[in-house]
Design a protein around this motif. Structure first.
Motif, PDB file in Angstrom:
ATOM      1  N   ARG A 116       0.883  -1.166   0.000  1.00  0.00           N
ATOM      2  CA  ARG A 116       0.000   0.000   0.000  1.00  0.00           C
ATOM      3  C   ARG A 116       0.918   1.212   0.000  1.00  0.00           C
ATOM      4  NH1 ARG A 116      -5.175  -0.076   1.524  1.00  0.00           N
ATOM      5  NH2 ARG A 116      -4.818  -1.968   2.763  1.00  0.00           N
ATOM      6  N   ALA A 117       1.055   1.883  -1.145  1.00  0.00           N
ATOM      7  CA  ALA A 117       2.183   2.811  -1.292  1.00  0.00           C
ATOM      8  C   ALA A 117       1.787   4.155  -1.889  1.00  0.00           C
ATOM      9  CB  ALA A 117       3.260   2.170  -2.161  1.00  0.00           C
ATOM     10  N   LYS A 118       2.487   5.177  -1.421  1.00  0.00           N
ATOM     11  CA  LYS A 118       2.400   6.509  -2.030  1.00  0.00           C
ATOM     12  C   LYS A 118       3.494   6.708  -3.068  1.00  0.00           C
ATOM     13  CE  LYS A 118      -0.916   7.978   0.731  1.00  0.00           C
ATOM     14  NZ  LYS A 118      -2.274   8.210   0.202  1.00  0.00           N
ATOM     15  N   PRO A 153       5.131   4.731  -6.114  1.00  0.00           N
ATOM     16  CA  PRO A 153       5.052   3.532  -6.971  1.00  0.00           C
ATOM     17  C   PRO A 153       6.402   2.906  -7.282  1.00  0.00           C
ATOM     18  CG  PRO A 153       4.509   5.542  -8.201  1.00  0.00           C
ATOM     19  CD  PRO A 153       4.555   5.923  -6.763  1.00  0.00           C
ATOM     20  N   ALA A 213       7.436   0.955  -4.348  1.00  0.00           N
ATOM     21  CA  ALA A 213       6.597  -0.234  -4.188  1.00  0.00           C
ATOM     22  C   ALA A 213       7.059  -1.355  -5.108  1.00  0.00           C
ATOM     23  CB  ALA A 213       5.140   0.113  -4.481  1.00  0.00           C
ATOM     24  N   VAL A 260      -1.228  -5.741  -4.363  1.00  0.00           N
ATOM     25  CA  VAL A 260      -1.120  -4.304  -4.624  1.00  0.00           C
ATOM     26  C   VAL A 260      -2.488  -3.688  -4.351  1.00  0.00           C
ATOM     27  CG1 VAL A 260      -0.630  -2.528  -6.340  1.00  0.00           C
ATOM     28  CG2 VAL A 260       0.624  -4.703  -6.408  1.00  0.00           C
ATOM     29  N   THR A 261      -2.579  -2.835  -3.354  1.00  0.00           N
ATOM     30  CA  THR A 261      -3.889  -2.270  -3.022  1.00  0.00           C
ATOM     31  C   THR A 261      -4.289  -1.211  -4.049  1.00  0.00           C
ATOM     32  OG1 THR A 261      -2.984  -0.514  -1.614  1.00  0.00           O
ATOM     33  CG2 THR A 261      -3.418  -2.646  -0.575  1.00  0.00           C
ATOM     34  N   THR A 287      -3.130   2.403  -3.819  1.00  0.00           N
ATOM     35  CA  THR A 287      -1.717   2.715  -4.082  1.00  0.00           C
ATOM     36  C   THR A 287      -1.635   3.712  -5.230  1.00  0.00           C
ATOM     37  OG1 THR A 287      -0.816   0.628  -3.271  1.00  0.00           O
ATOM     38  CG2 THR A 287       0.431   1.728  -5.009  1.00  0.00           C
ATOM     39  N   TRP A 324      -1.511   2.472  -9.109  1.00  0.00           N
ATOM     40  CA  TRP A 324      -1.555   1.035  -8.841  1.00  0.00           C
ATOM     41  C   TRP A 324      -1.515   0.196 -10.115  1.00  0.00           C
ATOM     42  CZ3 TRP A 324      -5.423  -1.876 -10.916  1.00  0.00           C
ATOM     43  CH2 TRP A 324      -6.614  -1.226 -11.292  1.00  0.00           C
ATOM     44  N   VAL A 356       4.673   3.779   2.375  1.00  0.00           N
ATOM     45  CA  VAL A 356       3.333   4.347   2.571  1.00  0.00           C
ATOM     46  C   VAL A 356       3.367   5.867   2.592  1.00  0.00           C
ATOM     47  CG1 VAL A 356       2.610   2.303   3.847  1.00  0.00           C
ATOM     48  CG2 VAL A 356       3.429   4.295   5.101  1.00  0.00           C
TER      49      VAL A 356
END
Length: 604
Positions: free
Chosen positions: A395-397, A399, A402, A419-420, A423, A426, A569
């Motif tokens: 779950r990332a800000k 990419p 991630a 991968v949420t 994100t 995403w 995150v």
């Protein structure tokens, strides 16, 4: 039938074509991979086994067993991990300090391979450390596979090879040998003299065309009259006649040779011929056409295909040898659709291609080698998640971070990545990870809500094999399964979970898991009918309590920042990102490594 293969594995370096060459003329971009015929065979068999159902695996195809010697240290770990990730049983792999891993470097400009293995752990090992009565003992049926490389590496490896051979003969275990003469290791005459005393006990001897001709010319002059003229096409029946005479003369039960020709465009035609007391069997009328993306690995995959066929159908039925050879031809060609020695072909993919090409020539380029059947795809995803043990949630800000973290986790041994959908970018993160991770790693999405159900088709096209939700979105299960994506809706009570199970959910997320704990899950699954459910707890799960969830009966455990790191995150450059990055470097990375060591030990 359990295949036991004994031999060395090495680190392989091969030049790669790149868009921009290094500025230094002495620098070259190389692909590093793991190679070694016996390990290659085991990996190919393990890949086929990986997407079988649990019951099928237990009953028909025990994990292949690789027996070898590796040094302690990072390169030995690299080789060991390659087998472990594929599901190969490596309990009899010795680890010794103070030695090297052998290497081989592809030199295309010289059209040869350069080996460095003189001081490898395998070459230097003590044969008495390998207890062949224990390795080949037990109640399960076994098959021993070896090559002519091993006895030529060193005196020690020759002694171990001979002990393995004699133990298998004593125990009446079937044996297959890939002759695989390597001029760098010694003369063909020396290797043939090693082989001859054992050939009457060998079920399958595999030769190249070149070795067949050299053995006849140098060692079996009585058969020279059977050698076809120099301009005789490989398709001519004279080659089968030579093989039949050879097989009968040396008293081997079956002799196999793979034939290959290539046209001016690089399209390769592959077929095989097997000679036995029952006659000559070949796949000439159903050849396989393909363009190898890697010249290595095909021979190992062909041997694995034969052993896989024998495991499934028995090895005493001579009329099925043509079908067995066809099975092996297809696996060999499919293996060479990817770079590296190790086959990435699953049972579902192999079965799909066999079904599409039954009884007719096959051109790999014109077929879809992916798993098209929805049920088969869902079964394959279930099998992968079952072996994963942990689903790493990204779950990332950031990419880029991630993607890098996902690949880093895969290198550690992670087998499932989520991968949420919240994100940043995403779609890109999902697509890149799905394209870059090894075939045994499963990539999916998470945080699917009602509004996302209409784009499940797009999610599948980007490479997602599964989709998780913190709820049960309307129409979620049916829409996912319609497109071959494994739906994982969420619930908390036994009533909610069972209701989703009744409506087709094969895996159900227990969310928020920390509100219940492993004891509640264990109690729930102790009720006999509820044991049918596959429950994947998520929310508050961490490397610290993973074992408790597994012991409670969890199918797999979802872990977010507690595993994947708190840096991704936050936006890159923020104070929170830098703080999270330091935590990952100082603690998080090592915690993740230790978790996946436990995963690999527990979920084989």
């Amino acid at each position: 039938m359990r295949v036991v293969a004994f031999g060395e594995a090495m680190v392989r370096y091969a030049p790669m074509a790149v868009d921009q060459a290094p500025e230094d003329p002495n620098a070259q971009v190389m692909l590093r991979s793991i190679g070694g015929d016996e390990l290659n065979v085991c990996v190919a068999l393990a890949r086929l086994r990986a997407d079988e159902q649990e019951g099928e695996r237990e009953q028909s195809t025990p994990a292949p067993q690789w027996v070898s010697v590796l040094p302690t240290g990072p390169l030995g770990d690299l080789v060991y991990r390659s087998g472990d990730l594929a599901g190969v049983d490596q309990q009899f792999v010795l680890r010794i300090p103070g030695a090297d891993v052998g290497t081989f470097t592809v030199l295309p400009e010289l059209k040869r391979v350069h080996y460095q293995r003189q001081h490898s752990a395998f070459a230097l090992h003590d044969p008495s450390q390998l207890d062949w009565d224990k390795i080949l003992g037990g109640s399960d049926k076994k098959w021993l596979h070896m090559t002519g490389i091993t006895p030529m590496i060193s005196e020690n490896s020759y002694n171990s090879w001979t002990r393995a051979m004699m133990t298998a003969i004593k125990r009446r275990i079937p044996i297959s040998i890939d002759f695989n003469h390597r001029k760098q290791l010694g003369t063909l005459s020396k290797l043939w003299s090693i082989m001859v005393p054992h050939l009457q006990h060998v079920e399958l001897l595999i030769l190249s065309v070149a070795s067949l001709l050299e053995i006849v010319d140098q060692e079996l002059p009585v058969l020279r009259s059977h050698v076809p003229a120099a301009d005789t096409p490989y398709e001519d029946a004279a080659w089968g006649a030579l093989m039949r005479a050879f097989q009968h003369h040396v008293c081997v039960r079956r002799l196999a040779v793979c034939f290959k020709t290539r046209d001016e465009t690089g399209l390769q035609k592959r077929w095989s011929v097997i000679a036995s007391d029952a006659g000559v069997h070949n796949t000439l009328v159903t050849p396989v056409y393909h363009r190898p993306k890697d010249e290595c690995g095909g021979g190992s995959a062909w041997a694995a295909g034969m052993l896989d066929w024998f495991s499934l159908h028995g090895h005493d039925n001579s009329p099925s040898l043509t079908a067995a050879a066809r099975h092996a031809d297809i696996l060999a060609a499919m293996c060479q659709e990817t770079q590296g020695d190790h086959s990435q072909v699953t049972r579902a993919q192999l079965s799909s291609v066999e079904a599409q090409s039954k009884g007719k020539p096959l051109n790999i380029e014109t077929l879809d080698t992916s798993t098209n059947d929805v049920e088969t795809r869902l079964d394959a995803t279930m099998a992968k998640l079952r072996r994963a043990g942990v689903i790493a949630i990204l779950r990332a800000k950031n990419p880029d971070a991630a993607i890098a973290r996902g690949l880093e986790l895969c290198d550690m041994g992670c087998r499932a990545i989520e991968v949420t959908l919240d994100t940043v970018n995403w779609r890109r993160v999902l697509a890149e990870l799905a394209a870059k991770v090894p075939s045994h790693v499963c990539v999916g999405v998470g945080t699917v809500m009602d509004v996302d159900v209409p784009i499940i088709k797009d999610i599948a096209a980007l490479g997602a094999a599964f989709a998780l939700s913190p709820i049960e979105p309307k129409g979620f299960i049916d829409e996912c399964h319609k497109h071959g994506v494994l739906a994982v809706p969420a619930g908390m009570t036994s009533n909610e979970l069972w209701d989703m199970h009744r409506r087709g959910a094969r895996v159900i997320k227990l969310f928020h898991a920390s509100m219940l704990g492993p004891r509640i899950l264990k109690s729930m699954l102790s009720v006999s009918p509820l044991r049918q459910m596959n429950i994947a707890p998520s929310g508050g799960c961490s490397p610290d309590n993973a074992h408790q969830w597994w012991d409670a009966g969890a199918f797999s455990v979802g872990m977010g920042a507690n595993l994947t790191g708190k840096d991704i995150v936050h936006p890159a450059g923020s104070a929170e990102y830098e703080q999270g990055r330091r935590h990952w470097e100082e603690q998080g990375r090592e915690v993740a490594k230790q978790l996946f060591v436990a995963v690999q030990s527990r979920f084989r």
